[in-house]
Design an enzyme around this catalytic site. Structure first.
Site, PDB file in Angstrom:
ATOM      1  N   ASP A  72       0.746  -1.406   0.378  1.00  0.00           N
ATOM      2  CA  ASP A  72       0.187   0.103   0.015  1.00  0.00           C
ATOM      3  C   ASP A  72       0.727   1.382  -0.176  1.00  0.00           C
ATOM      4  OD1 ASP A  72       0.652  -0.603   2.541  1.00  0.00           O
ATOM      5  OD2 ASP A  72      -0.671   0.608   3.267  1.00  0.00           O
ATOM      6  N   GLU A 126      -0.095  -1.399   5.444  1.00  0.00           N
ATOM      7  CA  GLU A 126       1.393  -0.967   6.215  1.00  0.00           C
ATOM      8  C   GLU A 126       0.854   0.301   7.097  1.00  0.00           C
ATOM      9  OE1 GLU A 126       4.625   0.955   7.488  1.00  0.00           O
ATOM     10  OE2 GLU A 126       3.517   1.661   6.173  1.00  0.00           O
TER      11      GLU A 126
HETATM   12 ZN    ZN Z   1       6.143   2.548   3.957  1.00  0.00          ZN
END
Ligand code: ZN
Length: 354
Positions: A72, A126
């Site tokens: 992401d 994340e």
């Molecule tokens: Zn990162």
């Protein structure tokens, strides 16, 4: 046309960057990575978990290296698709961390006979709250997949091996007093004034620098917020300062809290712990990690800030950040990566893995 994992990792980085993948919108990039691994790296067992893709070899090697990257990005800032100018690739996710992902995917698809067994973890979410973190979900649902002798996270680290990470705690240091009208201040007891002694201790504080396995960790004890006051004519009966302690990983959270109590010892204040995250020791003395440091020519430094490295450390696995890109450019509108670093990181890891 899907992803070509055997293409130059620079071209593969561009291909990954050009698949938009803001956190929680990662199905397409996960689909493409899964398909590419299944068709182009058949020596891997591949498993899908939500929008994470996991792959591992089972060649009976004496050690296992885990390569992890999040797929992401933060929301794009009008900086897609990618483009290359003056030796740098620009665009959202170029440094954080699709160049790292590209290096790992390329190595997975081009090293059929690695010297270590390899586990590849491409995970989601994340960049948002940690309860959504794909690595956390894998730890809960497929813990067996995170077993390894060393974990390498491809976060941007300027081509240095960044090991371990500092811990952090926040405490609220609160003073109390007695409320009164400020015209008759002698009837009150001013809580704000009591914080003066707290701030003096912080100003005089001498933070440590600690060398662990060749990484120097510089601690810091800082006021990050101050609260107090009732009205322009009232002696306040409560005031507090929030203090953040960033500490080297040779201290536990408990030891860090005890240290903060020591710093403010003897003052008329209460100390309340509001937030804590343990640090992670670099663990570079362990054999699989030491070989990685050797392959990198000893280019090692401490990691500042908390990263998913700590999740592995908590599992007892030495973990490092190692990836192309300048960490200071992550999440910025002018995010970019030097393409030469993509090549250099690929070459170094190829030496280590073959
Ligand atoms: Zn990162």
């Amino acid at each position: 046309m899907g992803l070509d994992l055997r293409a130059d990792p620079i071209a593969l980085t561009a291909a990954l960057v050009d698949i938009p993948s803001e956190s929680r919108h990662e199905q397409r990039i996960a689909d493409e990575i899964e398909t590419a691994l299944r068709t182009q790296a058949p020596w891997f067992e591949v498993v899908r978990n939500g929008d994470a893709v996991l792959a591992r070899t089972d060649l009976g090697r004496p050690s296992r290296v885990l390569l992890a990257g999040h797929t992401d990005t933060v929301p794009a800032a009008d900086n897609l698709p990618s483009h290359i100018k003056n030796g740098e690739m620009w665009g959202c996710g170029t440094s954080d961390m699709k160049s790292g992902d590209a290096v790992f995917l390329h190595l997975a698809a081009t090293i059929a006979e690695p010297s270590h067994d390899i586990t590849l973890v491409m995970y989601d979410c994340e960049e948002i709250e940690s309860s959504a973190n794909g690595l956390g979900r894998i730890e809960r649902e497929l813990p067996d997949w995170l077993k390894a002798d060393v974990a390498i996270l491809g976060e941007p680290s300027g081509g240095f091996i960044e090991a371990g990470c500092q811990g952090t705690i926040r405490v609220v240091v609160a003073a109390t007093g007695t409320r009164a009208h400020s015209a008759r201040s002698w009837l009150g007891d001013n809580a704000i004034h009591k914080l003066g002694a707290v701030l003096d201790r912080l100003t005089a504080y001498q933070p440590r620098s600690v060398d662990i396995d060749g990484c120097v960790y510089r601690e810091g004890l800082s006021a990050v917020r101050i609260d107090g006051g009732i009205a322009g004519n009232v002696i306040p009966d409560a005031a507090s300062v929030t203090v953040n302690f960033r500490f080297a990983p040779d201290r536990s959270v408990e030891a860090a809290v005890a240290h903060v109590h020591e710093v403010f010892d003897g003052l008329d204040v209460d100390i309340e712990l509001t937030d804590a995250a343990a640090g992670a020791l670099p663990g570079l003395a362990k054999p699989a990690a030491a070989a990685l440091v050797a392959a990198a020519g000893g280019q090692v430094r401490a990691k500042y800030g908390w990263t998913d490295v700590s999740r592995f450390a908590a599992l007892g696995i030495p973990a490092v950040n190692y990836g192309p890109g300048d960490p200071n450019l992550a999440h910025k509108v002018d995010e970019r990566v030097e393409v030469a670093q993509i090549t250099a990181v690929t070459d170094m890891l190829r030496r280590y893995l073959t």
